[in-house]
Scaffold this active site. Structure first.
Site, PDB file in Angstrom:
ATOM      1  N   ASP A 145     -13.268  30.799  27.441  1.00 35.76           N
ATOM      2  CA  ASP A 145     -12.385  31.238  28.517  1.00 35.76           C
ATOM      3  C   ASP A 145     -12.270  32.753  28.417  1.00 35.76           C
ATOM      4  O   ASP A 145     -12.240  33.306  27.316  1.00 35.76           O
ATOM      5  CB  ASP A 145     -10.998  30.602  28.384  1.00 35.76           C
ATOM      6  CG  ASP A 145     -10.982  29.118  28.733  1.00 35.76           C
ATOM      7  OD1 ASP A 145     -11.789  28.697  29.578  1.00 35.76           O
ATOM      8  OD2 ASP A 145     -10.151  28.393  28.161  1.00 35.76           O
ATOM      9  N   ASP A 159     -13.386  26.421  35.516  1.00 36.19           N
ATOM     10  CA  ASP A 159     -12.022  26.018  35.886  1.00 36.19           C
ATOM     11  C   ASP A 159     -11.719  26.341  37.347  1.00 36.19           C
ATOM     12  O   ASP A 159     -11.070  25.560  38.049  1.00 36.19           O
ATOM     13  CB  ASP A 159     -11.006  26.709  34.979  1.00 36.19           C
ATOM     14  CG  ASP A 159     -11.170  26.346  33.512  1.00 36.19           C
ATOM     15  OD1 ASP A 159     -11.651  25.232  33.219  1.00 36.19           O
ATOM     16  OD2 ASP A 159     -10.815  27.184  32.660  1.00 36.19           O
TER      17      ASP A 159
END
EC number: 3.4.23.36
Length: 190
Positions: A145, A159
């Site tokens: 991330d 995402d």
């Protein structure tokens, strides 16, 4: 025989005196689904490689002031870093979700549904690639991330794909449009 909007229909025999219809994916819509999936998985994976290469050991980088920053982190859990002890279970659920979306894609004849399902699958599989290939090992890999908004968990391109895909799917459901592109008449709902 053709169904609404040029959707191919495959007839099957359901027994004596009964004939059923099974709507198959429109080739153009399925190509959109597949193209969106492949393109966005590639974008996600390239972005993650670049994030690891350029952000490892570096301080946060502002992209749009404090609104959007680059901050590298590795997530063993699901959304919002929930379930960090259940990485293997989350990976197995991602495999199941992949199969469910692929199964549903067999009937996609709506371009909006095709894009929505393609984005959803790209998001699921973009993070699944990390879980299968990154440290600490197969089925236990941590997801990269790197996108950070104020007061929000760090996330990635996969995402974003999941959220936009789910949004498009919900839009179609609320509009009463099925996978085949046909609107569900009010009297058909139950």
């Amino acid at each position: 025989m053709q169904a609404a909007r040029g959707t191919p229909v495959d007839h099957r025999d359901d027994g004596p005196g009964r004939t059923g219809e099974r709507i198959l994916a429109h080739p153009g819509s399925w190509l959109i689904f597949a193209s969106v999936t492949v393109l966005m998985v590639a974008v996600d994976q390239v972005a993650k490689v670049l994030a690891v290469r350029h952000l490892t050991g570096e301080p946060d980088r502002e992209v749009v002031g404090e609104l959007l920053q680059l901050h590298l982190t590795y997530n063993p859990g699901a959304a919002f870093s929930l379930g960090t002890r259940f990485t293997v279970a989350i990976t197995c659920l991602a495999w199941v979700a992949t199969l469910v979306v692929l199964w549903a894609s067999r009937r996609v004849a709506s371009k909006v549904w095709a894009v929505g399902l393609g984005l959803l699958l790209a998001g699921i599989d973009g993070n699944l690639v990390d879980r299968m290939t990154r440290e600490p090992g197969v089925f236990r890999g941590h997801v990269v991330d790197f996108l950070m908004l104020p007061n929000w968990p760090v996330f990635n391109v996969a995402d974003v794909c999941i959220n936009v895909g789910v949004g498009l799917i919900l839009l179609q459901v609320l509009r009463g449009v099925g996978l085949d592109g046909r609107r569900v008449a009010p009297e058909e709902e139950s």
